[in-house]
Each structure stands twice: as structure tokens, then as C-alpha cells.
Design an enzyme around this catalytic site. Structure first.
Site: not given
Lengths: 425, 412
Positions: B164, B304, B341
Site C-alpha cells: 500500500c 493513510h 483504497h
């Protein structure tokens, strides 16, 4: 701009012939070959049945919590990095800001997951993955973790208390040398004092190896073939690669840091570069690619071609790749003396690891002032008119002070590095 | 280190919030979600059936170098094509590179069906005719090959596989390669398309995804007490990065400056953040130190903020450790609440969010926020955007395997 001198202070590797650099050198010096028949899985229907297996490598004795999450590629890499630290006097605290660069080749899903999915989803001669929804619990929870490319960086960081930057990079078979270039740049620029560079490769899972066989770069073999006579880098008999598993790790530092900590300087890195020059197909390499990359590395290293004493070449025994590289070496060096060396005829092609292994071998070669002859080489294809013979298996240099290591791979990827011998003789 | 500024001069994007900057800007200001029921794949039997989806019809507007290309290839190729149509440069090919956040396997479900069937047929000795070139596009190097072949890029090209945080790290690598003058121009960003059954199944088994709720408006709630996991999304965001002097020389429009980069390994847990949020703290502190600005100069944090229970509380803890009491006065938001995401493209998406926020002088909201979590007690800009001049934004990306990376995006 800071311009630190960058040195290599520790090297390790696991190969089909040995589990450390000096033993590997000894095996190669004896002319031993690390290629054998593959016995790991039923490969009767595969076009190739040979490879280089690190059969002595045993991870069972390694005491790490959660090690079951690591597949063999990760285990090989973890082991190499751990040994690289053990070989020298690094304290835990000194590694907190150490960077980590991993250049691995991990593309396909693991066999276990693949087989579970086929079992759950195969219907009417097709694979229907939507069926996974009703069978989620048949998949191990670890399935999501085992395939993470960051699994090895996690374990390496945890066991060594490394908390610098962790780059997991990929660019086909040059991933190892590309990682080295990134680490070199960071230390050179003064962003960090120390970095670990590692690479790992294990193509011997049934479906991964099938994929490689299908790609057609591999040598077609029959069970009666002699395992010592399969790989012919630069030789006119070359007709495909033999793949091998392995891993290797280097520790890079600024010279200042190495000296301050009293470490042996095994080699100096003069420069490195990396390029992509797309060939006609995804699987082609070209003269232009090798030429531009090698010249770029010489320029970045501020080194004249005549100062290179030995080239550890990429040549994996695939005809067009070998010939393109050889043509470029002959063009660039022309009347200048240089020794062309190659490890693939002994070890097979270890994919992204090969560049790092060749760095290690070139360091030993320079520090011992001995060159590694190319096994199975008699003569290159006719178009070279025998010109290659003054460079291959012919002692043309008294002192081996500087080496060039080349690495190239699918997608038209090229990388090379210039090393200078250290203060260990 | 070079004193020269590294600037962003072009962007191309295909995202769940739209593909043009104006579309994305409007949705970020209005707080409109790009999350919907996934229609590309049959996920009816999965507990997770929603995600941030792109409108892929735009991909049909250009031709591709060969007939059968998969979605990730199309996304990347389309964005690269658009980038090169936007910029007039005269850099030599070997001084142009690429750093791309992506997965080790860029296959789509169709590719995997071919791959799996080939393996099944071989092991069960029912041989079928097979063309391996159909599988070339499962290898991320295939993207780089076509970048070189069709756009003349010949410098260092690499895929960052840092889960990620991959595209944040890719942009960081591009920034460094420009600073040390290895290259003159970099294409940097990320691509991801993992809304397929296999990826969803694997993430479901990790309990990382939030199950689809009856009302989709209740899904994806970063920093909210009732958050239950992240919402997967797809897309591609690519930037052109150059040194300031080169950009000025060719009269390029400068969108922002990348002024700092920091990264750190947790070395703690493969799935969870460090218990003391050490990696997150180091990553932010290193980025701020690298930029040479003071902590007080940070006007906005694009978190995040995945909406997993642990990430959001640990990120909050980390922000407090880095900024102390000032943490309570910094505007923070998780734009993932709107676009989901984007995995290996998440960092690039969020750099784009920061650029838009800086250019348009606003803090994007964290939408769907309604329940205070005592462990997440900072200003997450709940539900409604805020007018604010942003000089320096900090953007965070934290990935599985303990990867942490942060960038400072500054007004130019």
C-alpha cells in the site's frame, strides 16, 4: 551535492554449489557444476528437466518466529541477509537507519494456493473464480500474507532491527543490480550511511517452472542429457538457459562509515546504471541496449574502458542474448585487453540474483587476482571470426583491479556496475 | 544533495472520483463518494461486493500496441499516453525513467484463468494448445517494456512492490533519482486493479476489508468509531517529475513541489502497525527533516486513514508523537473515505488529492464520519471541506509488511 565513496563490506550467497562466497569460489575453481536433474516435482511433460537446486539449504534449523509464512524464495533471501550481518561486526543499534533494497522475482501465485483454487473453482473445463465466495474458509488465512512481496523485508527488518527505508523493487532479471544502483545512489548522495542489497530466486514450483518452459528461453532437455554439458555461454553450441535457485546479499556503506567502524573493505563501487531498451519482442535483447548501458556505467563511474580488467558477463546461454552482448564487448574494447568471465555455465541462470552473485565473484576474483574461466566454451558463432578468443579463457591481464558486471533480462532491461578491488588480499 | 527543487509538471489519472482534475476537484470539495457495488466481476457470494470503481469506458478512446491487453496494462498505457501528449520535452530517452507502484503480478482474472488452466491441463495430462504471449502481461516488466518501446523511455525503470505504500515510495525514488541527477525526467505513480474475486478472497481471509453493508453510505468510514475495515479501489495516477530549472526552461506549468520524502520499516508485525507506531513516526519525521521545513509549517495531513481499526488509531498516535500538542490544530483528512483504497496506487492518488487541495485552497473532508472514537481524537475535517491556504501538505502511506512512506507536497 555530497559525493560519498561507497564500499562493500560484506557479501553472502546461497547457490546450488555452495552456501557462502569462498566455498563457491573454491567449487568454481575446481570446475564443479551446480546443475542437475530436477526431482522436486513430476516434470515429465515439461520441456526442461534440469536446474540448479540449493539442495544443502535447510531452513528448518533457523529459529525465527512465524517462519512458516516464508516461502522458499523468502527463506533463501532471509538466510543470506542474516549471514551478511553475521560475517561482520554490526551492532543492532547501528542498523536502525540502515536501508534495505530487495530485488526479487516473485510473479506467480504459490502452488498451494493455486491448487486450492483450482480444486474449488474448476468446472466445465473452465476456472470460475466467483466460486471462491462460498468457499472462503477453504483458503488459509495466511494465503493473503504468504504472497506479499514485503514478507522478506518484514522478517529481515524484524530480526535485525532495521528501520530505514525498505524498497522492494522489480525490473525483470536486473532487479538485483538495479537494487544495488539505488542503494549506491542513496549512500553516494549522503542520504544514508548503510544499506543492505539482496535478491532471491526460486523458479522450481511446478507452475512457475511451467511458465518459464512456455516462455521458450529455457533449454529443451531430455533425461539422458549430461548435466555438465547444458550451458554454453557465448559458445556456438548455446541453445537455451538452465534456471537455478539462489540468493545473495551485499552490505554497502560509505567509506567513512566503514573505516570508522573498522570494517574490511571488500570492494569500492565506482558507478552503476540501469536502462530499458525495448527490443523487437518482450523477450529480445539488443546490441543497442547493452552498448548504451555499458557506456553509461563507464561514464557514471568516470572510468575509461581500458581500466576495466574483467567483465562478469550476463550471457545465460541464450543465443541472441549472448551474441548481442559479445558483439558489444568486442566493439567497445576492440584492441583493448579485457577478460570476459561468466558464472552461468557452472551455476545456471539465477535470474535477478545473478548480477549480485557476479558482483561477489568479481570481488573475490579481484582480491585473489585470479580469473574465472568460462566453462564449456570452445568458440563463438562464425560471425565473430574467432575474435572473441583473445578475451575468453585467455589470460590477458596481470592485475585484476577493476571489474564490470552486466545483467540483462526480459523486457529489454539492462543494468551494470563497476567495482574496484578492496583492501583485502 | 542537490539544492534544486523537484517539481510535478503533469498528471494523468483514472480514478473512482473521475478522470479529469476538474471532476476529481468537484467531488473532493463536495464530498461525493466514488464507491459503489462492483460490477466488473461476479462477487454475489462474497461478503465484500463494493469498491471504488473507475469508469473504464475512457480506455476505449485510444488504441493499444496489441489486440488483447488486460485492464492494468490499459490503465497504465492510457495514462502514459496522456502524459506524453501533455508535455513537450527534449530530454534524451536514457535520461527519462519510470518508478511505478504496482503488484508483482499485474494479471487480471482472465489471465489467471489461462494460467491456472494451463497448469491444470499439464498436471492432469490433458494438453491443450497454448500461447504463452497471452500471459506476457502478467509480468509488471511488460508495462516498462511498452513504456520504452512506444514512448522512448530508456532510463532506469522499476516497479515498486511495497504494497500500500508502493506508489509513495515510487514517487520518492523518482524524487531521489532527479535530485542526484541520474535522470532528467521521471514518470512516477501507481496502478492497481484488484477488485477481482481472488484479491477480494485473500483480503477477506485477512479480515482487512469491511463487509458490504445494506446501505453503502455506511461503508468506508475512516477514523469513525464504527469503522470495520478498508474499501478496495482501483485506478492509475501518474505524474511527470522534473528539476525546477528544466521545467522553467521549457515553460512547463508547475503543479507543485515534492519537497521531502521519508520511509521506514516497522519490523514488527506483517499485518499490523508497530504497537508504538514507530515506523509511521519515523516515516513522517524523515520526510519533514528531508524537506528542511519545520513541523509547524505543515498545514494539512492527507492521512493513510484506511478505516481499519488499527491503522487509524495508530496513525493518530503517530501524528501526536510527531507533532505533539500541535497535532490537535492540524487539518487532517482521509480522502479514502471518498475514493477508497487504491492499494499500490493509493499514494499517488493521495498526492493528487494534495495537489488539488493546495491549488484550490481547501482541506478535503473525511466523509461518512459520525461517531467519535476516543483513540482518534484529532481534526479529521469531518464531512465538510474547509477553506484553507495550504503551503505544505504531508501525505502518508503505510503498507502490509511494515512499509511506511511519507511525502511532503508543497505549494509552488
Amino acid at each position: 551535492m555530497k559525493n560519498n565513496t561507497v564500499v562493500i563490506t560484506s557479501t553472502t550467497c546461497v547457490t546450488s554449489l555452495a552456501e557462502d562466497p569462498m566455498n563457491l569460489w573454491e567449487e568454481l575453481s575446481k570446475g564443479n557444476i551446480g546443475i542437475d536433474k530436477l526431482k522436486k516435482f513430476d516434470n515429465n511433460s515439461y520441456s526442461c528437466g534440469f536446474g540448479g537446486i540449493a539442495s544443502d539449504f535447510n531452513f528448518r534449523n533457523i529459529n525465527v518466529i512465524g517462519k512458516n509464512i516464508m516461502n522458499r524464495t523468502n527463506q533463501l533471501e532471509f538466510y543470506s541477509v542474516m549471514k551478511a550481518f553475521q560475517n561482520t561486526n554490526f551492532s543492532e543499534n547501528s542498523l536502525e537507519s540502515c536501508n534495505l533494497y530487495l530485488g526479487n522475482h516473485i510473479i506467480n501465485i504459490d502452488t498451494e494456493t493455486m491448487e486450492i483454487m483450482i480444486k474449488l473453482c474448476y468446472e466445465n473445463d473452465n476456472i470460475n473464480f466467483s466460486k471462491l465466495g462460498t468457499n472462503l474458509k477453504s483458503m488459509s488465512p495466511l494465503n493473503g500474507v504468504k504472497l506479499l512481496p514485503t514478507t522478506p523485508s518484514h522478517f529481515i527488518a524484524k530480526e535485525n532491527n532495521i528501520h530505514g527505508k525498505g524498497d522492494v523493487v522489480y525490473s525483470s532479471e536486473i532487479s538485483g543490480l538495479l537494487s544495488l544502483m539505488l542503494a549506491f545512489n542513496e549512500i553516494c548522495s549522503g542520504n544514508v550511511d548503510m544499506a543492505v542489497v539482496a535478491s532471491s530466486y526460486n523458479p522450481f514450483t511446478p507452475h512457475e517452472f511451467l511458465w518459464l518452459c512456455d516462455q521458450g528461453l529455457i533449454k529443451k532437455t531430455s533425461p539422458d542429457d549430461d548435466s555438465k554439458k547444458l550451458v554454453f555461454p557465448f559458445d556456438r553450441k548455446h541453445n537455451g538457459m538452465i534456471y537455478s535457485e539462489g540468493s545473495a546479499a551485499l552490505i554497502l556503506e560509505s567509506e567513512e562509515s566503514a573505516k570508522k567502524n573498522g570494517r574490511k573493505i571488500l570492494a569500492y563501487i565506482d558507478g552503476a546504471s540501469s536502462n530499458i531498451f525495448a527490443g523487437e519482442t518482450f523477450y529480445s535483447l539488443s546490441k543497442k541496449g547493452f552498448s548504451e548501458n555499458i557506456n553509461s556505467t563507464l561514464e557514471n563511474s568516470n572510468i575509461k574502458k581500458e581500466n576495466i580488467d574483467v567483465i562478469f558477463s550476463n550471457a545465460p546461454s541464450y543465443p541472441s542474448w549472448d551474441d548481442a552482448e559479445l558483439e558489444v564487448i568486442l566493439d567497445i574494447w576492440n584492441e583493448n585487453q579485457v577478460i570476459i568471465s561468466n558464472s552461468k555455465s557452472y551455476l545456471g541462470f539465477t535470474g535477478p540474483v545473478s548480477g549480485i552473485i557476479d558482483c561477489i565473484l568479481s570481488i573475490i576474483s579481484m582480491n585473489k587476482n585470479k580469473y574465472l574461466p568460462i566453462n564449456n566454451f570452445e568458440e563463438a558463432s562464425a560471425k565473430f571470426e574467432g575474435k572473441e578468443k583473445q578475451y575468453i579463457n585467455c589470460i590477458s591481464k596481470k592485475d585484476l583491479k577493476r571489474s564490470l558486471i552486466t545483467s540483462a533480462g526480459i523486457g529489454g532491461a539492462y543494468s551494470s556496475v563497476c567495482l574496484r578491488g578492496g583492501n583485502v588480499k | 544533495m542537490s539544492e534544486e527543487k523537484i517539481v510535478v509538471t503533469a498528471v494523468s489519472s483514472i480514478t473512482p472520483l473521475g478522470n479529469s482534475i476538474s471532476e476529481i476537484t468537484e467531488k473532493l470539495i463536495k464530498g461525493i463518494s466514488g464507491i459503489s457495488v462492483i460490477t466488473r466481476y461476479d462477487l454475489n457470494d462474497f461478503p465484500v461486493r463494493h469498491g471504488g470503481q473507475i469508469d473504464d469506458s475512457i480506455l476505449n478512446k485510444i488504441s493499444y500496441p496489441f489486440e488483447k491487453v488486460n485492464l492494468q496494462f490499459k490503465l497504465f498505457y492510457y495514462c502514459v499516453n496522456e502524459l506524453f501528449s501533455k508535455i513537450a520535452h527534449n530530454y534524451t530517452g536514457s535520461k527519462i525513467g519510470c518508478a511505478l507502484g504496482t503488484d508483482p503480478n499485474t494479471s487480471t482474472i482472465d489471465d489467471l484463468q489461462v494460467l491456472f488452466k494451463r497448469y491444470h491441463d499439464t498436471t492432469s495430462k490433458t494438453y491443450s494448445k497454448f500461447d504463452v504471449t497471452k500471459l506476457d502481461n502478467i509480468n509488471p516488466s511488460f508495462l516498462m517494456y511498452h513504456l520504452s518501446k512506444n514512448f522512448g523511455v530508456n532510463g532506469p525503470c522499476l516497479c515498486n512492490l511495497g504494497t500500500c505504500s508502493a506508489s509513495t515510495q515510487a514517487i520518492g525514488t523518482a524524487y531521489r533519482l532527479l535530485q542526484n541527477k541520474t535522470v532528467d525526467m521521471m514518470i512516477a505513480g501507481g496502478v492497481s486493479s484488484k477488485t477481482d474475486p481472488i484479491s477480494i478472497a485473500r483480503l477477506c481471509r485477512l479480515e482487512a476489508l469491511e463487509p458490504t453493508r445494506e446501505d453503502l453510505n455506511e461503508n468506508c468510514r475512516p477514523f469513525d468509531k464504527k469503522r470495520e475495515g478498508f474499501t478496495i479501489a482501483e485506478g492509475c495516477v501518474l505524474f511527470v517529475l522534473e528539476r525546477e530549472s528544466d521545467a522553467l526552461r521549457r515553460n512547463a506549468e508547475i503543479l507543485c513541489e515534492i519537497s521531502g520524502y521519508g520511509a521506514a520499516l516497522d519490523g514488527f508485525s506483517i499485518t499490523d502497525p508497530h504497537a508504538e507506531a514507530k515506523g509511521m513516526v519515523w516515516s513522517m519525521e524523515r520526510a519533514i527533516y528531508d524537506s528542511g521545513i519545520s513541523k509547524d509549517a505543515i498545514d494539512y495531513i492527507n492521512a493513510h486513514g484506511t478505516a481499519t481499526v488499527k491503522n487509524d488509531s495508530h496513525e493518530t498516535k503517530a501524528i501526536k508523537k510527531v507533532f505533539g500538542e500541535k497535532a490537535y490544530n492540524i487539518s487532517i483528512s482521509s480522502t479514502k473515505s471518498m475514493h477508497g483504497h487504491l492499494m499500490t496506487a493509493a499514494g499517488a492518488m493521495e498526492v493528487l488529492d494534495c495537489i488539488i487541495a493546495i491549488k484550490n485552497k481547501f482541506i478535503p473532508p473525511t466523509i461518512k464520519y459520525s461517531n467519535l472514537d476516543e483513540e482518534c481524537d484529532l481534526d479529521y475535517t469531518p464531512n465538510v471541506y474547509k477553506r484553507k491556504v495550504i503551503n505544505h501538505a504531508l501525505t502518508n502511506s503505510f503498507g502490509l509488511g511494515g512499509q511506511n512512506a511519507s511525502l511532503i507536497v508543497s505549494k509552488y
